[in-house]
Motif scaffolding. Structure first.
Motif, mmCIF file in Angstrom:
data_model
loop_
_atom_site.group_PDB
_atom_site.id
_atom_site.type_symbol
_atom_site.label_atom_id
_atom_site.label_comp_id
_atom_site.label_asym_id
_atom_site.label_seq_id
_atom_site.Cartn_x
_atom_site.Cartn_y
_atom_site.Cartn_z
ATOM 1 N N ALA A 52 -29.779 16.326 43.303
ATOM 2 C CA ALA A 52 -28.748 15.429 43.825
ATOM 3 C C ALA A 52 -29.079 13.981 43.475
ATOM 4 O O ALA A 52 -30.229 13.640 43.211
ATOM 5 C CB ALA A 52 -28.657 15.591 45.339
ATOM 6 N N GLY A 54 -30.181 10.371 43.715
ATOM 7 C CA GLY A 54 -31.183 9.719 44.568
ATOM 8 C C GLY A 54 -32.379 10.587 44.911
ATOM 9 O O GLY A 54 -33.217 10.193 45.727
ATOM 10 N N THR A 59 -37.063 8.337 38.783
ATOM 11 C CA THR A 59 -38.400 7.914 39.210
ATOM 12 C C THR A 59 -39.451 8.736 38.483
ATOM 13 O O THR A 59 -40.413 8.197 37.932
ATOM 14 C CB THR A 59 -38.530 8.108 40.737
ATOM 15 O OG1 THR A 59 -37.582 7.256 41.378
ATOM 16 C CG2 THR A 59 -39.924 7.791 41.227
ATOM 17 N N GLU A 165 -30.243 11.431 31.518
ATOM 18 C CA GLU A 165 -28.796 11.558 31.382
ATOM 19 C C GLU A 165 -28.284 10.878 30.112
ATOM 20 O O GLU A 165 -27.351 10.075 30.165
ATOM 21 C CB GLU A 165 -28.102 10.919 32.595
ATOM 22 C CG GLU A 165 -28.703 11.392 33.894
ATOM 23 C CD GLU A 165 -27.675 11.615 34.963
ATOM 24 O OE1 GLU A 165 -26.539 11.989 34.606
ATOM 25 O OE2 GLU A 165 -28.013 11.438 36.121
ATOM 26 N N HIS A 198 -27.221 15.541 35.708
ATOM 27 C CA HIS A 198 -26.480 15.990 36.889
ATOM 28 C C HIS A 198 -25.764 17.296 36.573
ATOM 29 O O HIS A 198 -25.310 18.000 37.459
ATOM 30 C CB HIS A 198 -25.326 15.006 37.189
ATOM 31 C CG HIS A 198 -25.717 13.832 37.980
ATOM 32 N ND1 HIS A 198 -25.797 12.580 37.434
ATOM 33 C CD2 HIS A 198 -26.036 13.711 39.281
ATOM 34 C CE1 HIS A 198 -26.166 11.725 38.385
ATOM 35 N NE2 HIS A 198 -26.317 12.402 39.500
HETATM 36 N N1 ATP Z 1 -37.434 0.188 42.286
HETATM 37 C C1 ATP Z 1 -37.099 0.807 43.432
HETATM 38 N N2 ATP Z 1 -37.346 0.234 44.628
HETATM 39 C C2 ATP Z 1 -37.033 0.851 45.780
HETATM 40 N N3 ATP Z 1 -36.464 2.053 45.857
HETATM 41 C C3 ATP Z 1 -36.185 2.668 44.710
HETATM 42 C C4 ATP Z 1 -36.478 2.082 43.438
HETATM 43 N N4 ATP Z 1 -36.080 2.949 42.464
HETATM 44 C C5 ATP Z 1 -35.567 4.013 43.106
HETATM 45 N N5 ATP Z 1 -35.631 3.840 44.453
HETATM 46 C C6 ATP Z 1 -35.211 4.826 45.463
HETATM 47 O O1 ATP Z 1 -35.887 6.041 45.188
HETATM 48 C C7 ATP Z 1 -34.996 7.145 45.329
HETATM 49 C C8 ATP Z 1 -34.935 7.924 44.028
HETATM 50 O O2 ATP Z 1 -34.280 7.140 43.038
HETATM 51 P P1 ATP Z 1 -34.012 7.675 41.554
HETATM 52 O O3 ATP Z 1 -33.375 6.554 40.828
HETATM 53 O O4 ATP Z 1 -35.262 8.212 41.023
HETATM 54 O O5 ATP Z 1 -32.992 8.857 41.828
HETATM 55 P P2 ATP Z 1 -32.201 9.777 40.788
HETATM 56 O O6 ATP Z 1 -32.501 11.170 41.146
HETATM 57 O O7 ATP Z 1 -32.486 9.326 39.416
HETATM 58 O O8 ATP Z 1 -30.688 9.467 41.158
HETATM 59 P P3 ATP Z 1 -29.367 9.471 40.204
HETATM 60 O O9 ATP Z 1 -29.061 10.906 39.947
HETATM 61 O O10 ATP Z 1 -28.328 8.808 41.046
HETATM 62 O O11 ATP Z 1 -29.696 8.705 38.964
HETATM 63 C C9 ATP Z 1 -33.640 6.554 45.756
HETATM 64 O O12 ATP Z 1 -33.557 6.649 47.148
HETATM 65 C C10 ATP Z 1 -33.730 5.117 45.338
HETATM 66 O O13 ATP Z 1 -32.996 4.295 46.212
#
Ligand code: ATP
Ligand code: MG
Length: 259
Positions: A52, A54, A59, A165, A198
């Motif tokens: 999902a 976030g 990361t 992506e 996604h």
């Molecule tokens: N630099 C940052 N500082 C603080 N929080 C962060 C940072 N980068 C990501 N987060 C938080 O860490 C969590 C994971 O973020 P991430 O971007 O890795 O998700 P994602 O799975 O790639 O989401 P999406 O599918 O929307 O791209 C989220 O809650 C985001 O708000």
């Protein structure tokens, strides 16, 4: 231990994540993004990461790329490898021609001019843009720009490709074509790929293995080998069946978190 190293852990592992945890911020505003993620990518393996929004996919990729540091656990890249990274946006230099964009990593590697030219031409042929070297990015379509980004990443000559992506912003037809091209390049160069999407159909179309992350904090909750023979078609019943299975698990996970 909290580190990224380049010492081989095992000859059968290209990328190894062991108990990787990532916390953003401190104190009451701290966000646990990843929690104890362990994952081995074999040389030549194509792994798709779904989950999902976030849940920590980007990361995880950024940590493997060395753009950020783990809070706990360890990431190991076999050999002295700098992985290639591709994002949803191609992030090309708009003032440079296609040739010059692809040439950037070759210049950084200090390849002589004649070799660079030869290599750029070969890479552009690989992504079927042989005639577009003198164009600038704004003169290309979205799919063509993403191909330039792929050529530029391939110019790094790295065996590990991290893709976040990369085809998310493309129309379905262009994406299909790029799937075919990526699959061909991956197989020819025996790349190890960690690919975030996604789109579970895209994952079932491309992956040797699909990994599903839980909603935040990201943990691996499901993993499945995809053994459908290649080349695959995204609209084949076999791909649809795998995608349905993963979607069901994703739906349950998202439902569990009320998102
Ligand atoms: N630099 C940052 N500082 C603080 N929080 C962060 C940072 N980068 C990501 N987060 C938080 O860490 C969590 C994971 O973020 P991430 O971007 O890795 O998700 P994602 O799975 O790639 O989401 P999406 O599918 O929307 O791209 C989220 O809650 C985001 O708000
Ligand atoms: Mg992301």
């Amino acid at each position: 231990m909290t580190s990224t190293t380049t010492t081989p852990r095992s000859a059968t592992t290209a990328v190894a994540l062991s108990g990787v945890t990532k916390v953003y911020g401190r104190g009451s505003s701290a966000v646990l993004a990843l929690d104890g993620v362990s994952l081995d990518v074999a040389p030549g393996e194509f792994v798709c990461l779904v989950g999902a929004s976030g849940c920590g996919k980007s990361t995880l990729l950024n940590l493997v790329a060395g753009l950020d540091r783990v809070s706990g656990g360890q990431i190991t890249l076999a050999g002295d490898v700098n992985p290639g990274l591709m994002f949803q946006e191609p992030a090309l230099f708009p003032w440079l021609t296609v040739d010059a964009n692809v040439e950037v990593p070759l210049k950084l590697r200090r390849l002589p001019r004649a070799q660079r030219r030869e290599r750029v031409a070969e890479l552009l042929r690989t992504v079927h843009l042989g005639d577009f070297g003198r164009k600038r990015p704004h003169e290309l379509s979205g799919g063509m720009r993403q191909r330039v980004a792929l050529a530029r990443t391939l110019a790094l000559d790295t065996p590990v490709l991290l893709m976040d992506e990369p085809f998310g912003a493309l129309d379905a037809m262009t994406r299909d074509i790029l799937h075919d091209e990526l699959e061909r390049i991956w197989s020819e160069r025996q790349l190890s790929v960690l690919f975030v999407t996604h789109n579970v159909r895209e994952a079932a179309r491309l992956a040797d293995r699909i990994i599903l992350l839980s909603s935040r904090p990201g943990r691996i909750i499901y993993s499945t080998e995809v053994t459908i023979p290649r080349p695959r078609r995204i609209d084949s019943p076999e791909v649809a069946a795998i995608a349905a299975e993963v979607t069901e698990r994703l739906r349950t996970e998202v439902g569990r978190h009320g998102q």
